[in-house]
Scaffold this motif. Structure first.
Motif, PDB file in Angstrom:
ATOM      1  N   SER A  93       0.879  -1.186   0.133  1.00  0.00           N
ATOM      2  CA  SER A  93       0.147   0.164   0.067  1.00  0.00           C
ATOM      3  C   SER A  93       0.847   1.332   0.245  1.00  0.00           C
ATOM      4  N   ARG A 100      -4.630   0.723  -6.102  1.00  0.00           N
ATOM      5  CA  ARG A 100      -2.898   0.171  -6.168  1.00  0.00           C
ATOM      6  C   ARG A 100      -2.707  -0.476  -4.764  1.00  0.00           C
ATOM      7  N   ASP A 101      -3.704  -0.677  -3.938  1.00  0.00           N
ATOM      8  CA  ASP A 101      -3.741  -1.396  -2.691  1.00  0.00           C
ATOM      9  C   ASP A 101      -3.651  -2.829  -2.777  1.00  0.00           C
ATOM     10  N   ALA A 102      -2.975  -3.456  -2.034  1.00  0.00           N
ATOM     11  CA  ALA A 102      -2.989  -5.147  -2.523  1.00  0.00           C
ATOM     12  C   ALA A 102      -4.219  -5.692  -2.114  1.00  0.00           C
ATOM     13  N   TRP A 105      -5.923  -5.204  -5.719  1.00  0.00           N
ATOM     14  CA  TRP A 105      -5.517  -5.593  -7.193  1.00  0.00           C
ATOM     15  C   TRP A 105      -6.396  -6.428  -7.847  1.00  0.00           C
ATOM     16  N   PRO A 148       1.126  -1.475  -8.098  1.00  0.00           N
ATOM     17  CA  PRO A 148       1.475  -0.925  -6.853  1.00  0.00           C
ATOM     18  C   PRO A 148       2.625   0.102  -6.788  1.00  0.00           C
TER      19      PRO A 148
END
Length: 237
Positions: A93, A100-102, A105, A148
């Motif tokens: 993150s 873009r935060d895991a 995704w 990311p």
């Protein structure tokens, strides 16, 4: 006896209504993010498996402020040794952009925003069903809007030397001929990756909250390291 039966029946009905009025749905999956980088010496790559847990709270008995979906991530950032002693990290993150935060995704990777329910409207439940139908260990491209945040360190032993890397211009940091060739995501049954990031960043602490550069109260001209935390590199249960 009739009174006891009546009480039991009322209790069953009450619990049934309570269950319908308050619902918690939990969905968990493991995902592998892979970065493929082209260099003058050949192709290099790195990957890491993370676990995502999403808990949906809904129902009339759930307070309005508590309704919605809570996301949790377990695992670590992807680390790639682009050149001897020069590392690139894809953070869990830190970008400030949701996709873009895991934990998000999968949304752009599998076009989950296009999943609709019975009313033909976008549906979280339909999105989770679509995700659960994906085959294991089958990489799909992660679109740029889901990439990311990428960072590197001028000195890998000093957290304060962290700097952001433009995914479209790796050459500016790693030299001519270096470029990001592919970013893929896949659902997998493999275990969560452990130890790779700590093996490179020996100074990482056990807690996710501290920033790489401690805050000093300033509100402007904030160094990049003050916006990146240990938890952007590693999240453990």
């Amino acid at each position: 006896m009739k009174v006891v039966v009546g009480v039991r029946t009322a209790l069953v009905l009450f619990l049934s209504v309570l269950t319908l009025s308050s619902c918690t749905n939990e969905t968990t999956w493991n995902q592998r993010l892979t970065l493929v980088i082209e260099t003058p010496q050949g192709e290099v790559r790195g990957s890491a498996v993370t676990r995502v847990t999403k808990t949906e709270m809904r129902g009339s008995l759930v307070l309005p402020e508590a309704r919605g979906v809570v996301s949790e991530i377990t695992g670590e950032a992807v680390v790639v040794e682009v050149a001897p002693g020069k590392f690139l990290f894809a953070l869990l993150s830190g970008s400030g952009k949701e996709m873009r935060d895991a934990t998000h995704w999968v949304r752009p990777a599998y076009y989950l925003g296009a999943a609709v329910g019975l009313d033909s409207r976008p549906s979280y439940g339909a999105a989770m069903m679509k995700l659960q139908s994906q085959p294991y260990d089958t990489p799909v491209p992660l679109p740029p809007e889901g990439w990311p945040m990428l960072v590197t360190f001028d000195d890998i032993t000093k957290p304060e030397t962290v700097r952001r890397v433009n995914p479209e211009d790796l050459a500016a940091v790693f030299g001519e001929g270096v470029r990001l060739k592919a970013v893929t995501l896949e659902i997998t049954a493999e275990a969560v990756t452990e130890g790779r990031v700590e093996g490179v960043l020996g100074w990482l602490g056990p807690y996710p909250e501290p920033h790489l550069i401690p805050g000093d109260g300033r509100t402007s001209d904030i160094p990049f390291g003050m916006t990146v935390s240990h938890g952007d590199f590693v999240r453990r249960p």
